[in-house]
Design a protein around this motif. Structure first.
Motif, PDB file in Angstrom:
ATOM      1  N   PHE A  40      36.528  45.621  38.966  1.00  0.00           N
ATOM      2  CA  PHE A  40      35.914  44.299  38.866  1.00  0.00           C
ATOM      3  C   PHE A  40      36.439  43.406  39.985  1.00  0.00           C
ATOM      4  CE2 PHE A  40      35.937  45.885  34.444  1.00  0.00           C
ATOM      5  CZ  PHE A  40      34.578  45.824  34.186  1.00  0.00           C
ATOM      6  N   VAL A  41      35.573  42.539  40.499  1.00  0.00           N
ATOM      7  CA  VAL A  41      35.906  41.652  41.612  1.00  0.00           C
ATOM      8  C   VAL A  41      35.930  40.215  41.083  1.00  0.00           C
ATOM      9  CG1 VAL A  41      35.386  41.101  44.015  1.00  0.00           C
ATOM     10  CG2 VAL A  41      34.584  43.271  43.042  1.00  0.00           C
ATOM     11  N   ALA A  48      36.959  33.830  37.795  1.00  0.00           N
ATOM     12  CA  ALA A  48      35.513  33.939  37.680  1.00  0.00           C
ATOM     13  C   ALA A  48      35.016  35.142  38.475  1.00  0.00           C
ATOM     14  CB  ALA A  48      34.858  32.662  38.209  1.00  0.00           C
ATOM     15  N   PRO A  49      33.860  35.693  38.101  1.00  0.00           N
ATOM     16  CA  PRO A  49      33.315  36.826  38.864  1.00  0.00           C
ATOM     17  C   PRO A  49      32.827  36.397  40.234  1.00  0.00           C
ATOM     18  CG  PRO A  49      31.737  36.081  37.215  1.00  0.00           C
ATOM     19  CD  PRO A  49      32.997  35.310  36.966  1.00  0.00           C
ATOM     20  N   VAL A  50      32.893  37.305  41.176  1.00  0.00           N
ATOM     21  CA  VAL A  50      32.466  37.026  42.550  1.00  0.00           C
ATOM     22  C   VAL A  50      30.982  37.368  42.685  1.00  0.00           C
ATOM     23  CG1 VAL A  50      32.780  37.654  44.976  1.00  0.00           C
ATOM     24  CG2 VAL A  50      34.776  37.445  43.459  1.00  0.00           C
ATOM     25  N   GLY A  57      31.770  36.041  49.133  1.00  0.00           N
ATOM     26  CA  GLY A  57      30.953  36.868  48.257  1.00  0.00           C
ATOM     27  C   GLY A  57      31.106  38.338  48.571  1.00  0.00           C
ATOM     28  N   ILE A  58      30.514  39.165  47.730  1.00  0.00           N
ATOM     29  CA  ILE A  58      30.620  40.610  47.900  1.00  0.00           C
ATOM     30  C   ILE A  58      29.915  41.065  49.172  1.00  0.00           C
ATOM     31  CG2 ILE A  58      29.821  42.799  46.909  1.00  0.00           C
ATOM     32  CD1 ILE A  58      30.592  41.640  44.158  1.00  0.00           C
ATOM     33  N   GLU A  59      28.812  40.400  49.527  1.00  0.00           N
ATOM     34  CA  GLU A  59      28.136  40.735  50.787  1.00  0.00           C
ATOM     35  C   GLU A  59      29.085  40.543  51.969  1.00  0.00           C
ATOM     36  OE1 GLU A  59      24.005  39.621  53.149  1.00  0.00           O
ATOM     37  OE2 GLU A  59      24.892  38.153  51.789  1.00  0.00           O
ATOM     38  N   ILE A 133      40.157  36.501  46.676  1.00  0.00           N
ATOM     39  CA  ILE A 133      39.504  37.467  45.794  1.00  0.00           C
ATOM     40  C   ILE A 133      40.469  38.583  45.439  1.00  0.00           C
ATOM     41  CG2 ILE A 133      37.710  39.279  45.767  1.00  0.00           C
ATOM     42  CD1 ILE A 133      35.953  37.339  47.379  1.00  0.00           C
ATOM     43  N   GLY A 134      40.415  39.043  44.191  1.00  0.00           N
ATOM     44  CA  GLY A 134      41.215  40.167  43.732  1.00  0.00           C
ATOM     45  C   GLY A 134      40.359  41.221  43.058  1.00  0.00           C
TER      46      GLY A 134
END
Length: 457
Positions: A40-41, A48-50, A57-59, A133-134
């Protein structure tokens, strides 16, 4: 799966479909280990989720990782959704809720597998940390609701998201709120595939219990040790679970193909476009169901390969066998899961011993165990024995197999070192899920928030 397949070879018979899987057979010296893990990111500031989009962001992570590694970007409708290694066979992909997955290259030893995971985690952390981010390694999203969980721009996931609520109560949770560790292993023949398939099906509930790490949902205990394991009890049961026919003494490639033929499809890809095919089975597809709907309506081997990737039995057969029972978990477990299965399945003496250990287990026994394990973990029983004692016996056999393989690292240490977290857990008689619950009820003061700090990679 990082990338859907394009192979325009036409197919017209069950024999061709079965032969496609049979062609995965290889001599023992060519056996390899392919390990996958998801995580999970989250944002470190508020857990909070990314999302996919944005400067953090994940992109962005994928773009920067592509620049760092030189891996080839995988795109869907112009959006980057993964990376493929330019050599060696590894890939990075996104699960529906943004879970970040490494699909490892086929490697010879568990030492190489652990090194691969180390290098991957080091690379993604170097990019993610400046973004705040983790990455969290457990089996189920401990805090975020389904509505809070982001959606990735991957065409197959849109089709699946519309279809899942029609065929089960927990399919969307499976897609968006679970993580796993899996290993892909080889077979030498149809008979070898059958032995490994049937043994690993029986033992998949044990793997679920050993790796159980999803006791929280929506920020509180859910009454389970493996929420992920429970989710799979009602997720499109036509294509998932433990199939009784796989236990037949004559089970082979054609039997799997016949089962797969009658499972509804998800999609076909034509000119980069995904077409929803959830209304037909692959058998109907072969019988011309899309004639008049698509110009290129004839089924291809690429369509079959993609269809096989959308089937979710506890052990999946493609040109290799995929062990699918385990929750995601901390770093040491990324190495322990393949070690557990390699020890059992890649050494003849260990395979014989493991088969002997569970020879009296019936399909009904294995199915009952699968149903019991999500709540009971290693306290579940089979034929009068709890899984704590079964685990000790099976781990001893796995250790034997790894010793017999005698694959040493540079310090002369064999692969048995990777079973250590499982040995420690069984010695303590406390699963990771039970440890997490003890923390929640103790030092964490009834909060799941500390899990993001203490169990991040």
């Amino acid at each position: 799966m990082a990338r859907d397949t394009t192979d325009l070879t036409p197919v017209s018979s069950i024999g061709e479909l079965a032969e496609h899987m049979a062609e995965g057979s290889k001599p023992k010296e060519a056996f390899r280990i392919g390990t996958e893990h998801e995580k999970f990111v989250f944002f470190k500031a508020d857990h909070a989720p990314v999302p996919y989009e944005g400067e953090a962001g994940i992109e962005t992570i994928l773009r920067q990782l592509q620049e760092k590694t030189g891996w080839e970007p995988i795109e869907d409708a112009g959006r980057i959704i993964g990376l493929a290694a330019t050599s060696g066979g590894g890939a990075i992909s996104l699960e529906p809720g943004g879970q970040f997955e490494l699909s490892g290259a086929p490697l010879e030893t568990l030492h190489q597998t652990c090194k691969e995971s180390n290098e991957h985690l080091s690379a993604v952390k170097a990019i993610a940390e400046p973004l705040g981010i983790g990455f969290l390694g457990i089996g189920g999203s401990p805090k975020w609701t389904l509505a809070e969980t982001p959606r990735m721009p991957k065409s197959r996931y849109g089709i699946m998201s519309r279809y899942m609520p029609k065929v089960g109560s927990q399919g969307l949770d499976m897609m968006y709120r679970t993580c796993t560790i899996q290993v892909n292993l080889d077979f030498s023949s149809e008979a070898d595939m059958r032995r490994k398939m049937q043994l690993s099906l029986k033992l998949q509930p044990l793997a679920t219990a050993l790796f159980a790490s999803s006791p929280f949902t929506d920020g509180k205990p859910n009454g389970l040790q493996s929420w992920r394991g429970d989710i799979w009890r009602d997720t499109d049961n036509q294509r998932s679970g433990m199939r009784e026919g796989f236990f037949a003494p004559t089970f082979g490639f054609e039997d799997y193909a016949r089962w797969a033929l009658d499972v509804p499809m998800y999609f076909v890809v034509r000119d980069g476009q995904y077409h929803d095919c959830t209304h037909i089975t692959f058998r109907q597809f072969m019988d011309g169901a899309l004639k008049g709907t698509l110009a290129e309506w004839q089924p291809t081997m690429g369509d079959w390969t993609n269809h096989l990737s959308t089937l979710f039995p506890d052990v999946r057969l493609k040109r290799f066998l995929e062990m699918r029972g385990a929750d995601g978990g901390p770093w040491r477990r990324i190495c322990a899961l393949p070690a557990f299965w390699v020890g059992l399945l890649y050494d003849g003496a260990a395979l014989d011993a493991a088969e002997q250990a569970v020879k009296d287990w019936t399909y009904a026994d294995a199915l009952a165990l699968r149903d019991a394990v999500p709540a009971q973990g290693l306290s579940a029983t089979v034929r009068g024995r709890d899984l704590w004692s079964v685990a000790r016996d099976i781990l001893a056999i796995s250790r034997l197999g790894l010793k017999n393989r005698a694959r040493l690292n540079g310090e002369g240490v064999d692969e048995t070192i990777f079973l250590a977290p499982l040995d420690e857990m069984v010695a303590r008689r406390m699963t990771l899920a039970e440890e997490l619950l003890a923390l929640y009820n103790g030092r964490w003061n009834g909060s799941v928030e500390p899990i993001f700090g203490e169990f991040q990679y």
